[in-house]
Design an enzyme around this catalytic site. Structure first.
Site, PDB file in Angstrom:
ATOM      1  N   TYR A 439       0.821  -1.222   0.000  1.00 22.28           N
ATOM      2  CA  TYR A 439       0.000   0.000   0.000  1.00 22.28           C
ATOM      3  C   TYR A 439       0.851   1.267   0.000  1.00 22.28           C
ATOM      4  O   TYR A 439       2.025   1.237   0.312  1.00 22.28           O
ATOM      5  CB  TYR A 439      -1.065  -0.005   1.091  1.00 22.28           C
ATOM      6  CG  TYR A 439      -0.697  -0.045   2.554  1.00 22.28           C
ATOM      7  CD1 TYR A 439       0.576   0.187   3.041  1.00 22.28           C
ATOM      8  CD2 TYR A 439      -1.710  -0.310   3.491  1.00 22.28           C
ATOM      9  CE1 TYR A 439       0.849   0.171   4.388  1.00 22.28           C
ATOM     10  CE2 TYR A 439      -1.449  -0.341   4.849  1.00 22.28           C
ATOM     11  CZ  TYR A 439      -0.158  -0.103   5.295  1.00 22.28           C
ATOM     12  OH  TYR A 439       0.097  -0.131   6.636  1.00 22.28           O
ATOM     13  N   GLU A 440       0.215   2.352  -0.404  1.00 25.27           N
ATOM     14  CA  GLU A 440       0.878   3.648  -0.649  1.00 25.27           C
ATOM     15  C   GLU A 440       1.971   3.552  -1.705  1.00 25.27           C
ATOM     16  O   GLU A 440       2.963   4.274  -1.664  1.00 25.27           O
ATOM     17  CB  GLU A 440       1.437   4.244   0.652  1.00 25.27           C
ATOM     18  CG  GLU A 440       0.426   4.367   1.763  1.00 25.27           C
ATOM     19  CD  GLU A 440      -0.836   5.116   1.368  1.00 25.27           C
ATOM     20  OE1 GLU A 440      -0.802   5.885   0.397  1.00 25.27           O
ATOM     21  OE2 GLU A 440      -1.866   4.933   2.037  1.00 25.27           O
ATOM     22  N   GLY A 441       1.774   2.668  -2.666  1.00 23.22           N
ATOM     23  CA  GLY A 441       2.721   2.505  -3.758  1.00 23.22           C
ATOM     24  C   GLY A 441       3.617   1.318  -3.535  1.00 23.22           C
ATOM     25  O   GLY A 441       4.402   1.277  -2.578  1.00 23.22           O
TER      26      GLY A 441
END
Length: 596
Positions: A439-441
């Protein structure tokens, strides 16, 4: 499950000796001395140990529960959040104008590490709120700031980040959520968002969603995305909550880990459209959201450090108590627990040396944030700090979270068969850590950013400048004339040489075969993390030697650095070879041969 012990001793070592917090605070105009900062950290550590850590298990076993659009969190979560809010912990680093305490990024970093170590699931809620605050502080108009920031900063309300849609994951150009302007200047927002952390919960009376959407006449692609505030409850003129907005939680996800954190599917505008308010200007939403995303990426990297520390402590406690077999080559006079077994010691020191490197690098990057945002610092120094921070955030997010996979794996391995049993707690850290690289890239997204925006775009200037800084400390390390310092400086110099060559190779290869350059992006990120970890060990060792710390600390610092040099930093040259020659094999593999 062993009790969490906040790493206050190491935090004190870093702030007092490695990074000289008093000098840093004076440079940035921060009215805070190191003793006060450590006193705040001590209180935060007590709260993490006594209030947050005990609910981590209920978060995992009970999880968040959804019923008819409402979410109930696990036992203890709501009560601990209220204590967290009432203690003023949510507003440490935010401006006094909005009720914050205006403390610095360095202090908030060491404090937030402890929140996440105590319970990643719990700490995700204030983490997302902090990102929303940063985005509004930077991009929102005065009216939106006055309406939402005081209660977000205090923690009375919480914030979310709504990017992902079923058909638009990492590719935000595919966002379909719509926002139609109304005569009163507001917008009506309609669409579906998925993977929304704490999109619905029972902590606070209002949830402030920051939502990416398109206006009807917006340009195609990412240039046509705008950012909107969409509150769960509309806000009355007196600042209290009014009627329910047309936004609801359709369900929450069933996940591998972080069960205590509700991950929501959010539906906006099922009826007349959810009322939303434009943040900044139309079609600049991605620019604004990147403010929030960068904060989140730093915070997720910090989660990698946090869960590594927690898993290390858990494994160490077990190894110091578990009696199993006789250690090879010993008669038992040094103890009979499994910590005497050679491979258990190797795994524990691998965990510790990575944690030592990660914590130091997290504080270093936080210092760059402080400098970049300080009016007391000249423009040139601010720009340099901003450039270095931007270079290191994908490294911190990618390398810390990938390292956490190995640390939690080894921690479970120390437990042996008992690690596979849920009741021992080792499995939870292993499962919770798995989301961090996603998550978040994802790690690949961080790596592509590091190659493209952070290395190729400026012709490698920021990267080469950082290598210069590392080489300055290598020269200082050599002056110690100490066996460990010599070994570390030699391996670190090799790593810097490899990095310089790879930076040059990436520019050359990007001109002729960019796909091959990007095929080595993840090893390139790992190379940076590996070398920067060695650099942090160099700074720790220099500080321990020069400041004449107690002999036990100097010995531990030196041996952790030596292990890192001999077991981890030695991989730098192999990573360089992988980057240079390894890309073509994956690119050239024929598409009709995958199942042969």
């Amino acid at each position: 499950m062993s009790q969490y012990q906040p790493p206050l001793s190491d935090i004190g070592f870093l702030l007092k000796h490695v990074f000289h917090f008093d000098r840093h605070a004076q440079q940035c105009g921060i009215e805070l001395d190191v003793d006060t900062a450590l006193a705040v950290a001590d209180e935060a550590g007590k709260f993490a140990r006594e209030r947050i850590a005990p609910i981590n298990r209920s978060g995992d076993t009970q999880g968040a529960r959804w019923d008819n659009s409402e979410v109930t969190t696990a036992n203890g979560f709501k009560e601990v959040y209220h204590a967290f809010r009432d203690g003023g912990w949510n507003g440490l680093r935010f401006p006094e104008q909005y009720g914050g305490q205006a403390l610095c990024s360095v202090l908030s970093t060491v404090v937030e590490e402890m929140w996440h170590a105590a319970s990643v699931s719990f700490a995700l809620c204030p983490m997302l709120t902090n990102g929303a605050v940063e985005a509004l502080l930077t991009a929102a108009g005065d009216e939106l700031k006055a309406t939402y920031l005081p209660k977000l900063v205090s923690g009375e309300w919480t914030g979310t980040m709504n990017l992902t849609e079923p058909g638009a994951g990492s590719d935000l150009a595919a966002v379909q959520t719509r926002a139609v302007r109304q005569p009163d200047g507001s917008y009506r927002v309609s669409g579906q968002k998925i993977f929304i952390t704490y999109g619905e919960h029972d902590f606070a009376e209002n949830i402030v969603h920051l939502v990416l959407a398109r206006t009807p006449d917006a340009p195609k692609g990412v240039k046509g995305i705008s950012l909107f505030v969409v509150p769960k409850f509309l806000v009355k003129p007196d600042g209290s909550c009014g009627e329910r907005n047309d936004a609801r939680c359709a369900s929450i996800e069933h996940k591998l880990g972080i069960h205590g954190s509700p991950t929501a599917v959010m539906l906006f505008g099922e009826q007349e459209g959810a009322v939303g308010y434009l943040v900044g200007e139309e079609n600049r939403g991605l620019e604004y959201m990147f403010i929030m995303m960068n904060e989140a990426r730093f915070a997720v990297g910090l989660q990698g450090l946090s869960i590594s520390e927690r898993a290390y402590q858990h494994a160490l406690g077990y190894a110091q108590e578990r009696v199993q077999g006789r250690a090879v080559g010993e008669d038992g006079s040094h103890g009979k627990t499994i910590i005497r077994h050679p491979d258990v010691r190797r795994m524990l020191l691998s965990m510790k040396s990575k944690v030592d490197a990660m914590r130091a690098l997290a504080v270093y990057v936080a210092m760059q944030k402080d400098i970049a945002h300080s009016d007391a610092v000249d423009a040139g120094a601010r720009a340099h700090a901003q450039s270095r921070m931007e270079l290191l955030i994908p490294v911190l997010k990618g390398w810390f979270t990938e390292s956490a996979q190995g640390v939690t794996y080894d921690a479970l391995q120390v437990f042996g068969g008992m690690g596979f049993i849920e009741e021992t707690g080792a499995a939870q850290f292993y499962r919770d850590a798995r989301i961090l690289t996603i998550y978040e890239g994802t790690t690949a997204i961080q790596a592509n950013d590091l190659v493209g925006r952070k290395t190729l775009r400026d012709k490698g200037n920021a990267a080469l400048s950082l290598i210069d800084s590392i080489e300055q400390d290598i020269r200082a390390l050599r002056l110690l004339d100490h066996a460990t310092a010599n070994a570390l400086s030699s391996r670190l110099a090799d790593g810097c040489d490899t990095l310089r060559n790879i930076v040059r190779w990436l520019h050359e290869k990007n001109e002729t075969n960019p796909r091959e350059a990007y095929a080595g992006a993840v090893p390139y990120l790992e190379l940076w993390g590996t070398v920067c970890g060695g650099w942090m060990h160099a700074r720790r060792l220099l500080a321990a030697a020069h400041d004449m710390v107690q002999p036990e600390l100097l010995t531990a610092t030196a041996l952790s650095a030596r292990f890192y040099a001999e077991h981890i930093l030695v991989r730098a040259q192999a990573l360089g070879e992988t980057i240079r020659v390894g890309g073509s094999s994956s690119l050239d593999f024929p598409d009709n041969a995958w199942q042969l």
